[in-house]
Design an enzyme around this catalytic site. Structure first.
Site, PDB file in Angstrom:
ATOM      1  N   HIS A 198       0.845  -1.116  -0.110  1.00 54.67           N
ATOM      2  CA  HIS A 198      -0.061   0.064   0.010  1.00 54.67           C
ATOM      3  C   HIS A 198       0.945   1.335  -0.024  1.00 54.67           C
ATOM      4  O   HIS A 198       0.274   2.315  -0.525  1.00 54.67           O
ATOM      5  CB  HIS A 198      -0.885   0.139   1.273  1.00 54.67           C
ATOM      6  CG  HIS A 198      -1.585  -1.141   1.449  1.00 54.67           C
ATOM      7  ND1 HIS A 198      -2.627  -1.786   0.587  1.00 54.67           N
ATOM      8  CD2 HIS A 198      -1.373  -2.299   2.533  1.00 54.67           C
ATOM      9  CE1 HIS A 198      -2.823  -2.819   1.232  1.00 54.67           C
ATOM     10  NE2 HIS A 198      -2.296  -3.137   2.217  1.00 54.67           N
ATOM     11  N   HIS A 246       5.326   6.386   7.316  1.00 50.72           N
ATOM     12  CA  HIS A 246       5.185   5.900   5.795  1.00 50.72           C
ATOM     13  C   HIS A 246       4.804   7.104   5.171  1.00 50.72           C
ATOM     14  O   HIS A 246       4.432   8.158   5.654  1.00 50.72           O
ATOM     15  CB  HIS A 246       3.858   4.865   5.652  1.00 50.72           C
ATOM     16  CG  HIS A 246       2.711   5.165   6.014  1.00 50.72           C
ATOM     17  ND1 HIS A 246       2.488   5.103   7.587  1.00 50.72           N
ATOM     18  CD2 HIS A 246       1.633   5.817   5.649  1.00 50.72           C
ATOM     19  CE1 HIS A 246       0.869   5.441   7.683  1.00 50.72           C
ATOM     20  NE2 HIS A 246       0.786   6.029   6.523  1.00 50.72           N
ATOM     21  N   HIS A 275       2.190   8.607   1.429  1.00 49.78           N
ATOM     22  CA  HIS A 275       0.930   8.732   0.350  1.00 49.78           C
ATOM     23  C   HIS A 275       1.728   9.757  -0.768  1.00 49.78           C
ATOM     24  O   HIS A 275       1.995  10.782  -0.287  1.00 49.78           O
ATOM     25  CB  HIS A 275      -0.307   9.029   1.132  1.00 49.78           C
ATOM     26  CG  HIS A 275      -0.777   8.456   2.130  1.00 49.78           C
ATOM     27  ND1 HIS A 275      -1.282   7.223   2.219  1.00 49.78           N
ATOM     28  CD2 HIS A 275      -0.226   8.365   3.479  1.00 49.78           C
ATOM     29  CE1 HIS A 275      -1.707   6.610   3.241  1.00 49.78           C
ATOM     30  NE2 HIS A 275      -1.049   7.363   4.263  1.00 49.78           N
ATOM     31  N   GLU A 324      -3.038  13.524   1.544  1.00 46.99           N
ATOM     32  CA  GLU A 324      -4.332  13.033   2.060  1.00 46.99           C
ATOM     33  C   GLU A 324      -5.188  14.070   2.613  1.00 46.99           C
ATOM     34  O   GLU A 324      -6.234  14.501   1.914  1.00 46.99           O
ATOM     35  CB  GLU A 324      -4.305  11.877   2.963  1.00 46.99           C
ATOM     36  CG  GLU A 324      -3.708  10.653   2.479  1.00 46.99           C
ATOM     37  CD  GLU A 324      -3.789   9.567   3.147  1.00 46.99           C
ATOM     38  OE1 GLU A 324      -3.524   9.010   4.180  1.00 46.99           O
ATOM     39  OE2 GLU A 324      -4.454   8.515   2.240  1.00 46.99           O
ATOM     40  N   HIS A 353       3.359  10.452   7.166  1.00 43.38           N
ATOM     41  CA  HIS A 353       2.643  10.069   8.360  1.00 43.38           C
ATOM     42  C   HIS A 353       3.558   9.099   9.495  1.00 43.38           C
ATOM     43  O   HIS A 353       4.118   7.889   9.275  1.00 43.38           O
ATOM     44  CB  HIS A 353       1.585   9.043   8.005  1.00 43.38           C
ATOM     45  CG  HIS A 353       0.253   9.884   7.425  1.00 43.38           C
ATOM     46  ND1 HIS A 353      -0.624   9.221   6.631  1.00 43.38           N
ATOM     47  CD2 HIS A 353       0.156  11.202   7.286  1.00 43.38           C
ATOM     48  CE1 HIS A 353      -1.379  10.129   6.047  1.00 43.38           C
ATOM     49  NE2 HIS A 353      -0.877  11.423   6.608  1.00 43.38           N
ATOM     50  N   THR A 371      -6.509   6.427   7.559  1.00 44.57           N
ATOM     51  CA  THR A 371      -6.914   6.527   6.245  1.00 44.57           C
ATOM     52  C   THR A 371      -6.924   5.581   5.271  1.00 44.57           C
ATOM     53  O   THR A 371      -7.329   5.774   4.241  1.00 44.57           O
ATOM     54  CB  THR A 371      -6.042   7.976   5.640  1.00 44.57           C
ATOM     55  OG1 THR A 371      -4.793   7.152   5.684  1.00 44.57           O
ATOM     56  CG2 THR A 371      -5.932   8.850   6.649  1.00 44.57           C
ATOM     57  N   THR A 372      -6.651   4.522   5.939  1.00 43.76           N
ATOM     58  CA  THR A 372      -6.657   2.893   5.009  1.00 43.76           C
ATOM     59  C   THR A 372      -7.476   2.077   5.925  1.00 43.76           C
ATOM     60  O   THR A 372      -7.642   2.153   7.020  1.00 43.76           O
ATOM     61  CB  THR A 372      -5.306   2.394   4.937  1.00 43.76           C
ATOM     62  OG1 THR A 372      -4.962   1.994   6.235  1.00 43.76           O
ATOM     63  CG2 THR A 372      -4.190   3.387   4.307  1.00 43.76           C
TER      64      THR A 372
END
Ligand SMILES: NS(=O)(=O)c1ccc(C(=O)N2CCc3cc(O)c(O)cc3[C@@H]2c2ccccc2)cc1
Ligand SMILES: [Zn+2]
Length: 260
Positions: A64, A94, A96, A106, A119, A198-199
């Protein structure tokens, strides 16, 4: 953790509600932060981030995103103060990011998207472990840092230099002596609100702490992020990009600012 969800049209954010009904809950993340609507709270303390590079363990591609994982069996790397009470331990960080430099974050700021968002995930030590904390309303505190296009970032480059070894999903390699504090801007002013992962599983367990100031990344470095793959070795290669959930309804929540 089932890997059925993703970021494609067939399994992406608009489809998550089917398997994870909390996707339509009252404290979902991310959100669009509107600075003019945020209320300055003079009671908010400055963030206290204490990170020990020796707790850094490995860097991995989980299918992801890519993440750097930390030893969290002691209070060596912690978040205290800020909007939280007690001590939260760093578990992992991690990112995004987008397929192009005009999107990828995000959270957004008055509708503005950034090319990527970092994050830093911390869990509340009132619980026995990350796994225990992850679904509790005060279980997690995530510090979000926006990346903006600018000069090459030598600290991010240390992560990028490992990408050739973790190109495929579910690969990892050792990664030691990295100080996550090198990925923070000089000023730690922040917005804070109550939200969620958020996942999937989208647990409503996160106190979000989104920094106002950004760090830089070069466009060439962003292109390297997109050389990672969502796919595993042997599968048709699928570039890891656009792994971001769009902003969710605020549903009456208050966003507080640590600054005027
Ligand atoms: N973006 S974020 O809100 O900061 C965030 C934070 C934590 C996690 C996380 O640790 N998760 C959720 C996704 C996930 C996916 C996997 O394939 C996996 O192996 C682990 C996780 C973990 C997770 C942790 C605990 C329960 C369920 C998933 C994910 C996202
Ligand atoms: Zn995240």
């Amino acid at each position: 953790m089932s890997h059925s969800w993703g970021y494609e049209a067939t399994n992406g954010p608009s489809k998550w509600g089917a398997s994870f009904p909390i996707a339509n809950g009252d404290r979902q993340s991310p959100i669009d932060i509107v600075p003019g609507n945020a209320s300055h709270d003079p009671g908010l303390k400055p963030l206290k981030l204490k990170y020990d590079p020796s707790t850094c363990l490995e860097i991995l591609n989980n299918g992801h995103s890519f993440q750097v994982t930390f030893a969290d069996d002691t209070d060596s790397s912690t978040l205290t103060d800020g909007p939280i009470s007690g001590t939260y331990r760093l578990k992992q960080f991690h990112f995004h990011w987008g397929a192009t430099d005009d999107r990828g974050s995000e959270h957004t700021v008055q509708g503005a998207k950034f090319p990527a968002e970092l994050h830093l995930v911390h869990w509340n030590t009132k619980y026995a472990s990350f796994g225990e904390a992850v679904n509790k309303p005060d279980g997690l505190a995530v510090v979000g840092v926006f990346l903006k296009i600018g000069n090459e970032n030598a600290h991010l480059q240390k992560l990028i230099d490992k990408f050739s070894v973790i190109t495929n999903a579910k690969t990892q390699t050792t990664f030691v002596d990295f100080n996550p504090a090198t990925l923070l801007p000089g000023c730690l002013d922040y917005w804070t609100y109550l939200g969620s992962l958020t996942t999937p599983p989208l647990y409503e367990s996160v106190t979000w702490i989104v920094l106002k100031h950004q760090i830089t990344v070069s466009s060439a470095q962003m292109a390297k992020f997109r050389t990672l793959l969502f796919s595993s070795n042997g599968e048709a290669p699928c570039c890891m990009e656009n792994n971001y959930r769009p902003p969710q309804p605020l549903k009456g929540r208050v966003v507080r600012a640590s600054f005027k």
